[in-house]
Design a protein around this motif. Structure first.
Motif, PDB file in Angstrom:
ATOM      1  N   TYR A   1       2.711  -0.482 -20.779  1.00 23.00           N
ATOM      2  CA  TYR A   1       3.628  -1.590 -21.051  1.00 23.00           C
ATOM      3  C   TYR A   1       3.715  -2.596 -19.921  1.00 23.00           C
ATOM      4  O   TYR A   1       4.059  -3.747 -20.138  1.00 23.00           O
ATOM      5  N   TYR A   2       3.408  -2.163 -18.708  1.00 20.39           N
ATOM      6  CA  TYR A   2       3.629  -3.027 -17.549  1.00 20.39           C
ATOM      7  C   TYR A   2       2.381  -3.798 -17.130  1.00 20.39           C
ATOM      8  O   TYR A   2       2.437  -4.666 -16.281  1.00 20.39           O
TER       9      TYR A   2
ATOM     10  N   SER B   1       2.337  -7.338 -20.468  1.00 21.13           N
ATOM     11  CA  SER B   1       3.463  -8.107 -19.951  1.00 21.13           C
ATOM     12  C   SER B   1       2.990  -9.176 -18.974  1.00 21.13           C
ATOM     13  O   SER B   1       1.928  -9.067 -18.364  1.00 21.13           O
TER      14      SER B   1
ATOM     15  N   HIS C   1       6.801  -9.464 -15.764  1.00 24.73           N
ATOM     16  CA  HIS C   1       7.767  -8.432 -16.177  1.00 24.73           C
ATOM     17  C   HIS C   1       8.370  -8.673 -17.553  1.00 24.73           C
ATOM     18  O   HIS C   1       9.276  -7.974 -17.961  1.00 24.73           O
TER      19      HIS C   1
END
Lengths: 379, 516
Positions: free
Chosen positions: B369-370, B375, B378
């Protein structure tokens, strides 16, 4: 009966919202029964709550006041409640139970009062500065609790409730020693320049208060929603809150997420404190912790720990707390009845998770029954 | 009434769970005063059968006779009244209570203070228990607190608990799994003593040596069915192992020969502490090359979990070194390890592999997810989460009611597992660990997962497959390691080992073969 329960609070769609509504409904019924038992008309009483909150017109008003006056005062009380419930909600998302909101509110209120509230700063500088200092004070207290949890594995429930009392007694000592007002026995009121509520504004032939920070509360709720739902930080906090094992497995720093969420929670509690003590009240009563910090726990639960949900649940609870004065004067019932209704709502709200599980269990029970019947028919 | 010398008779017991038959028409009789062993692989139905006897489940079909009388055992309390006691694998003791308090809990001896106020007569309890432990040679101090006692003493407390309730039929569920060899000897002596004292003992186990040393007769279960009941004295351990594994294994996956490349994972002298502070993994060394499936066989609880966790970084290494493609990852933080190239399908998909309340698309992005794809500054790109979800759902045929938005809690076990496997394989790491990847899944799902494991190998990954299922090991492995009691006691090419040999090593019998 079982089928009805499943129908009302089962299923997935908006389930938590429905459960909250059921909690409210049951509580209002319980309250109505109590009112009936003491010979009062519950509809009139509940109507009074709305009137007292400026949501329905009263029969008569004092000079230069009308529904708008009441409504503005309602918003003034609503503002800190939104912040406080957001504070609880953020911690809850990380799986932490922050009971220290009251203490953090005091920390924020006191720090802002002695630094800005009693200074000669002009309004332009004083108001934002008060907000910033309040937030910082709350955030520090929150971070401390998070750090204690991470460093020494001290249960946040214990540390936060202790911090409530530590802070309360420390500030009570200072207020009583240095800042007490000999008439009101409260702390000296903060200067108008620093106060976040503009009192007794006269316009349109009316007198009312303006809670300056109310828009900030709504914006904060939206920001927190964004933070929680759209940023990697929120993703991490929620993952940690849902399952520490799974979060760790995914490589998420659990301690970092916990400290961070407690810091945010603290900052929000700080905002609650600043809008409460330097806004709604304008002074601090020594020797007590604000009960709002505890009510906020249930308000957050009622709002399903969702930032937007918190706005609505705060709205509802504030109607009851704010309108109760008018209700008791009109109906001749004790103020405590309103507190009672509020408490019942909060108890049911706290049972939301249980209701969800109960509905789920009934649902599978019914399904099993159906399957058994079906298999019998096949045989 | 049933005519026979049996104290317990179970007739045609069938117990079904959704999607599996745990006991399929099992009939057996147990004589008074014998030690009866139940032998079988994980999931063979031993524990279910005993849970039925102990009143924790009611059988779907079949009858139970106790002392010749037909009974319907509805609860453990009922079973206790019938004189049946059970020592569970995980002890059920209140850790802050003393030994005596634990033992009397639920049937406290009472006295009346001043002839009025009922009190627990703890003095009498202490004396009774001291006498009882004297009688059966169970060394326990009734006044010590449970949390101060070691595992083997706690087990003795559990035994005393049964005896205190006058149990005549004593069931032990894997009693030696948590004990050291010396403690095992001591326990087996106690069990013999119990038999000589007239008790009937049932032991659930998969350790052949113990059966050989203590049991009179032994029933062998396989996939819920009773295979045979044997006189232990007249049967070799090899024969028992053969019956337990049961059937010729079919090499159904039809995979190509492995073409191993460079060494990817190198484990040297690894020691890992277990939950109880013991050495769960002891000085283990092995290598896995790219394009190789290294399958670790073993009976549950022999250090597999700890080993996998240590490689994935979820558990600290007490000693030793782990290197991945030449990089030392022994003390690397978990995220860094994932990025360096360790994918891990954990055993516990509910608590570890998934954040159950998260949506499917969030879970499918749980390890990424990061990163820059998912992303920016953030802020998560929801549309990428959805695209990623859609792609994996399609590629891996993950079925759910609402696609990406489904809460993984609401999904079936098989689909939850598919989701985890999809996410981990999609990391395209040089090393991928499959821990019990097919536990609780149906045949179709299993063969699919096996295919994926082999595809991963063919892509060039080093695969560590840890399984309790011998079939699975034999189906997939290029190299087989067998772990027993925290040590890998045999590593060989899959083609050089037969099922029976692996089975023997799993039981710790090793090269001795015939130990009859």
């Amino acid at each position: 009966m079982k089928k009805l329960i499943v129908k009302v609070i089962g299923g997935e769609k908006l389930q938590m919202v429905r459960i909250s509504l059921v909690a409210i409904l049951i509580s209002l019924i319980v309250g109505a029964v109590i009112l009936l038992a003491i010979g009062k008309n519950p509809f009139a009483a509940y109507g009074n709550l709305l009137q007292g909150s400026g949501l329905l017109p009263k029969g008569s008003y004092a000079g230069r006041q009308n529904m708008f006056t009441d409504f503005m005062s309602f918003l003034d009380a609503l503002t800190p409640m939104i912040f406080a419930s957001l504070s609880v909600a953020v911690a809850m998302k990380a799986g932490l139970f922050n009971i220290g909101v009251s203490g953090m509110m005091l920390a924020a209120g006191f720090t802002a009062a002695i630094t800005v509230g009693y200074s000669d700063l002009a309004a332009v500088a004083a108001k934002p500065l008060a907000i910033v200092i309040g937030m910082a004070a709350g955030a520090l207290a929150g971070a401390l609790i998070g750090w204690l949890k991470y460093k020494f594995n001290i249960n946040e429930v214990v540390s936060s409730i202790m911090i409530n009392y530590i802070l309360m007694y420390v500030f009570t000592f200072f207020i009583n020693t240095y800042f007490v007002n000999s008439v009101s026995r409260q702390s000296n009121p903060v200067s108008d320049a620093a106060r976040l509520t503009i009192t007794n504004v006269q316009a349109f032939d009316l007198k009312f208060n303006i809670p300056l920070a109310f828009p900030l509360a709504i914006i904060s709720a939206i920001i927190i929603w964004f933070l929680m739902n759209r940023t990697t930080m929120g993703f991490e906090i929620k993952a940690v809150g849902q399952s520490r094992q799974a979060a760790r497995y995914a490589g998420i720093g659990i301690s970092k997420s916990m400290i961070l969420s407690m810091t945010i929670s603290g900052a929000l509690a700080g905002l609650a404190g600043i809008t409460y003590f330097c806004g709604y009240y304008g002074s601090i009563q020594p020797g007590v912790v604000p009960s709002m910090g505890f009510n906020a726990i249930a308000v957050a639960l009622l709002g399903n720990c969702d930032p937007i949900g918190c706005i609505f649940s705060s709205f509802l609870i504030t109607i009851i707390s704010k309108g109760s004065v008018y209700m008791s004067s009109q109906q001749g019932v004790e103020n405590e009845i309103a507190d009672l209704v509020m408490s019942v709502i909060l108890i049911f709200a706290a049972c939301a998770e249980f209701m969800r599980m109960y509905a789920g269990r009934l649902e599978t029970e019914l399904k099993d029954k159906k399957e058994v019947q079906a298999s019998r028919q096949i045989r | 009434m049933s005519n026979s010398g049996y104290i317990i008779e179970m007739k045609h017991i069938t117990k079904r769970f959704p999607g599996l038959i745990a006991n399929n028409d099992v009939s057996l009789g147990i004589k008074k005063g014998e030690i009866f062993a139940l032998l079988g692989e994980n999931g063979a139905g031993k524990s279910t059968l005993m849970s039925v006897l102990f009143g924790m489940y009611e059988p779907d079909e079949g009858e139970i006779f106790i002392r010749g009388e037909k009974v319907r055992i509805t609860s453990p309390r009922h079973a206790t009244q019938l004189g049946i006691g059970m020592v569970h694998q995980h002890f059920r003791l209140v850790s802050d209570y003393t030994v005596a308090e634990n033992i009397i809990l639920g049937s406290e001896p009472k006295k009346k203070l001043l002839g009025l106020i009922p009190m627990v007569d703890i003095k009498k309890a202490n004396a009774d228990i001291a006498a009882l432990s004297e009688k059966y040679g169970l060394k326990v101090d009734p006044t010590s607190v449970i949390s101060d006692l070691n595992v083997s003493t706690q087990q003795r407390v559990e035994i005393l608990k049964m005896l205190y309730r006058d149990a005549e039929i004593l069931i032990f569920d894997e009693p030696t799994a948590v004990l050291t060899p010396q403690e095992i000897e001591y326990l087996l002596d106690i069990i013999r003593g119990l038999r000589d004292g007239g008790k009937t003992v049932i032991i659930i186990t998969h350790k052949l040596e113990e059966i050989k040393s203590v049991a009179d007769r032994c029933a062998i279960l396989n996939r819920g069915k009773l295979i045979d009941i044997l006189d232990v004295a007249g049967t070799s351990t090899t024969e028992m192992a053969r019956l337990m594994v049961g059937h010729e294994v079919s090499f159904s996956s039809g995979k190509a020969e492995a073409v191993p490349g460079e060494t990817v994972l190198k484990v040297e002298g690894l020691t890992v502490k277990g939950e109880m502070g013991n050495d769960a993994v002891k000085d283990v060394s092995f290598e896995i090359r790219s394009g190789e499936i290294f399958a670790l066989a073993g009976v549950s609880g022999n250090g597999q979990n700890e080993l996998a966790d240590a490689i994935a970084g979820l558990r600290d290494c007490a000693a030793g070194r782990i290197t991945l493609n030449g990089t030392d990852i022994t003390n690397m933080p978990i995220r860094k390890r994932i990025e360096t190239g360790v994918a891990y399908i954990p055993e516990d998909r509910h608590n570890v592999g998934l954040v159950l309340n998260f949506s499917l698309s969030d879970n499918l992005a749980l390890k990424r997810y990061y990163d820059a794809t998912f992303s920016k500054h953030h802020i998560m790109k929801r549309e990428v989460f959805n695209e990623n979800g859609n792609r994996l759902i399609k590629e891996y045929d993950i079925r759910s009611s609402k696609g990406n938005a489904t809460s993984t809690r609401a999904m079936s076990g098989g689909n939850q597992q598919k989701a985890i496997i999809a996410r981990e394989i999609d990391l395209r790491t040089p090393l991928i660990i499959f821990m019990q990847p097919t536990r609780g899944l149906d045949i179709g799902a299993i063969s699919n997962i096996h295919k994926q494991i082999i595809e991963e190998r063919d892509r060039g990954a080093a695969v560590l497959l840890i399984s309790l299922e011998l079939d699975e090991i034999m189906d997939c492995a290029d190299t087989i390691g067998v772990i027993f009691d925290g040590r890998i006691n045999r590593i060989a090419k899959a083609s050089e080992l037969t099922v029976n040999e692996v089975g023997r090593f799993m039981m710790g019998v090793g090269d001795k073969g015939e130990s009859a």
